[in-house]
Design an enzyme around this catalytic site. Structure first.
Site: not given
Ligand code: MV4
Length: 666
Positions: A200, A116, A292, A235
């Site tokens: 971040e 990542k 994918r 998630h």
């Molecule tokens: C974030 C965010 C808020 N701010 N990054 C959750 C899983 C990971 N792949 C990235 N995620 C998040 N990153 C910043 N800077 C909130 C989430 C997040 C989220 C992102 C995408 C889809 C669902 C989510 C559920 C909770 C938090």
């Protein structure tokens, strides 16, 4: 084109890939584990090869076993589906070594997007927007703290090796940073064996918007617009839709072009998805790229009118993309809902078991239609603890979002699952939730609306109780041999007679008494205090125990599906599903005292209100013998086995004491 394709997956995605391959005239090979010998995906293919034990690591995660099957069956290509080995570099390499085409991206592209933080560095160089933050190698706590202060609070600390929400900490103020960093690093070490983190700016109300990209080996790369997957629970995606509500053409182009840049930066080929998080004002940032085909690809197919699996197969054998960017259009709105075997009342715990009945909405599979169902299980199959508990995906299309939403409500109402708990009712409430209806989407929607999305149990409706009783009577009628003596009918119909039978139906902790009366004036059902004229016709289902009933109750006219499983009843009516238990004294006669002489005793003190038999009568197992009223309820005493009535000890109107012998049957 390939002549033989091995599908290295199971369930709905394996069935879905098989459908396209079949349409293209490609021979298909399924692989299956011990648990899947009779599975739908095996039946959907021309050939099946057993590859190992039920646990995924003993079968669907075994590159050697799968490649051996490919070579043995002459498959020139392997489609990995999603999950399992779909993003496994080792498997892609093993395919290459064996001279079998891996239907997926080049190994280097999988590797580049696999890490990542390395991916973010690559994306930054390619000009793809990233969330303001720090994702470098310096892991000194003071340095990271200074970075956080520079970004501004709240910040998010993320494990570099993480994903799926694991190893994330929100920090609200500078004083809390050091502590959160230490705790995040501890979790990262124990979960991933790697304590590196990135920092971040924390987006408070993010939306998950992803772009479908596709590249061929001739240097073409396109985007097939976006999907909004903001409606998630821990998630886990629950609803996906395309296009994203509120998206402007300008931002769509900007996101699409950023996604294509991301794909090009890693030399991408095939189907991929670039995930972004977006702020309420539309600013968007790269999160990760999935190398994918994704679970939610059908919503893109629905609005673009393309078959992405066909594109994958064409690209994998060296053909050009069927359409280039200026030839791609989308139309209408599509929504996908994932039907899971899980229990919303128990924290969405997976619910395993045999699917006693699976009724799906009228649909076509995989084709362009308004309602599509991608499923991997059938009535009689089991949801096992070994694999993902997804039962099916419902995908609908409408001219606009509201029409799609209405079609989804309807499709969900036609989805009938008996045997495991499901999220069907939850999804139905989600579709009509005010925030969802208004497209006020973000990743916190389900948590925020949990009170209304997870209401307390609603009591069974009158109509549901009536349907239950009607179904039980229909089942009894069916069980009777044709031309049998009408006087021996279990439902006690008397030619020109007066008949009354009472059913006790349990609705959770609530006991309902439903009395059926037949006389010269017709038939009534008394539910609680209310007596209503009742009539029904029944269409036996294609599956034993399933009844489709058209009921007129008073002035109401309804149709319902009732599934009878022993004493358990599941009533589907008007989009609602009600679980009931028929508290039949017959069924419980094992618990009741049955004297050695074959006598039947009163379960509690009460009054005899009907006697259906007399000494010398032949009775069948289950036949109603007499009815008593006790504790304001009526109880039917039925024959525990076939026999001849020896003596009836009481007459209508008699009071009986608890445990009194009522009748003897030999
Ligand atoms: C974030 C965010 C808020 N701010 N990054 C959750 C899983 C990971 N792949 C990235 N995620 C998040 N990153 C910043 N800077 C909130 C989430 C997040 C989220 C992102 C995408 C889809 C669902 C989510 C559920 C909770 C938090």
């Amino acid at each position: 084109m390939f002549t033989t394709l091995l599908i290295a997956n199971r369930g709905e995605i394996a069935c879905r890939v098989a459908a396209t391959a079949r349409r293209l005239g490609i021979r298909t090979v399924a692989v299956y584990s011990d648990a899947d010998a009779g599975a739908k995906h095996v039946a959907s293919c021309d050939l099946g090869v057993h590859i190992g034990g039920a646990a995924a690591r003993d079968s669907y995660l075994k590159p050697d076993a799968i490649l051996k099957a490919a070579l043995a069956t002459g498959a020139q290509a392997v489609h990995p589906g999603y999950g399992f080995l779909s993003e496994n570099e080792g498997f892609a390499q093993a395919c290459a070594d064996a001279g079998v085409a891996f239907v997926g991206p080049p190994i280097a592209a999988i590797a580049a997007m696999g890490s990542k933080s390395a991916a973010k560095t690559l994306m930054e160089k390619a000009g793809v927007p990233l969330v303001p933050g720090y994702h470098g190698d310096d892991q000194d706590p003071d340095f990271l703290h200074a970075q956080a202060d520079k970004i501004g609070y709240p910040v998010l600390i993320k494990a570099s090796a993480g994903g799926g929400g694991k190893g994330m900490r929100v920090v609200e103020k500078t004083e809390a940073f050091k502590e959160a960093l230490a705790s995040c690093k501890r979790e990262a070490t124990s979960s991933f064996g790697d304590d590196r983190v990135l920092i971040e700016r924390y987006l408070q109300k993010p939306r998950h918007i992803e772009i479908q990209v596709f590249a061929d080996t001739h240097g073409n790369c396109v985007y097939l617009f976006e999907r909004d997957c903001s409606v998630q629970r821990r998630h886990q995606k629950v609803i996906e839709e395309a296009p994203a509500p509120g998206m402007t053409d300008e931002r769509r182009r900007a996101m699409g072009e950023a996604a294509v840049s991301a794909a090009r930066a890693v030399g991408y080929v095939g189907a991929g998805t670039v995930e972004f998080i977006a702020e309420p004002d539309g600013r968007f940032y790269f999160m990760e790229m999935n190398t994918r085909l994704q679970v939610e690809h059908p919503v893109t197919e629905m609005i673009c009118g393309v078959d992405l699996v066909e594109w994958q197969l064409r690209v994998a054998c060296g053909e050009r993309l069927p359409l280039l960017q200026d030839e791609l259009r989308f139309q209408g709105h599509a929504i996908e809902a994932r039907i899971y075997a899980e229990n919303p009342d128990k924290g969405f715990l997976p619910s395993v078991g045999k699917l006693f009945y699976l009724g799906l909405p009228d649909h076509v599979s995989f084709a362009n239609a308004d309602v599509r169902v991608d499923g991997g299980v059938r009535t009689g199959d089991s949801i096992s603890p070994f694999y993902d508990p997804m039962i099916a995906k419902l995908i609908v299309r409408g001219d606009d979002r509201d029409q799609a939403r209405a079609r989804m409500v309807r499709a969900l109402a036609q989805t009938q699952v008996v045997g495991v708990h499901t999220n069907v009712a939850f999804l139905g409430r989600l579709m009509t939730d005010a925030a969802f209806a208004a497209a006020d989407l973000d990743t916190g929607l389900i948590e925020r609306r949990r009170e209304t999305l997870l209401p307390k149990r609603t009591p069974a409706s009158r109509v549901a109780l009536a349907l239950a009783v009607a179904a039980v009577l229909c089942a009894e009628r069916e069980a009777r041999p044709a031309g049998s003596d009408p006087w021996g009918l279990v439902d006690g119909w008397r030619l020109a007679g007066h008949y009354r039978r009472t059913f006790t139906v349990l609705d959770g902790d609530t006991r309902h008494s439903v009395a059926l009366q037949r006389d010269g004036n017709g038939q009534t059902l008394t539910i609680g205090e209310e007596a209503l004229a009742a009539q029904w016709t029944d269409r036996p289902g294609e599956v034993p125990g399933v009844h489709h009933i058209e009921l007129t109750l008073g002035s109401e006219r309804v149709t319902g599906t009732i599934v009878i499983q022993g004493e358990k009843l599941q009533v589907f009516e008007g989009g609602r599903s009600t679980a009931l238990v028929l508290h039949d004294l017959l069924v419980h006669s094992d618990d009741e005292e049955v004297s050695e002489a074959g006598g039947l005793t009163a379960p509690m003190p009460g009054k005899i209100i009907a006697v259906h038999v007399k000494a010398g009568d032949k009775v069948k197992r289950g036949q109603a013998l007499l009815v008593m009223e006790a504790m304001k309820m009526e109880h039917t005493i039925s024959a525990p086995a076939a026999g001849v009535v020896k003596e009836v000890f009481f007459a209508v109107g008699d009071q009986v004491t608890d445990g009194a012998s009522l009748i003897s049957v030999e």
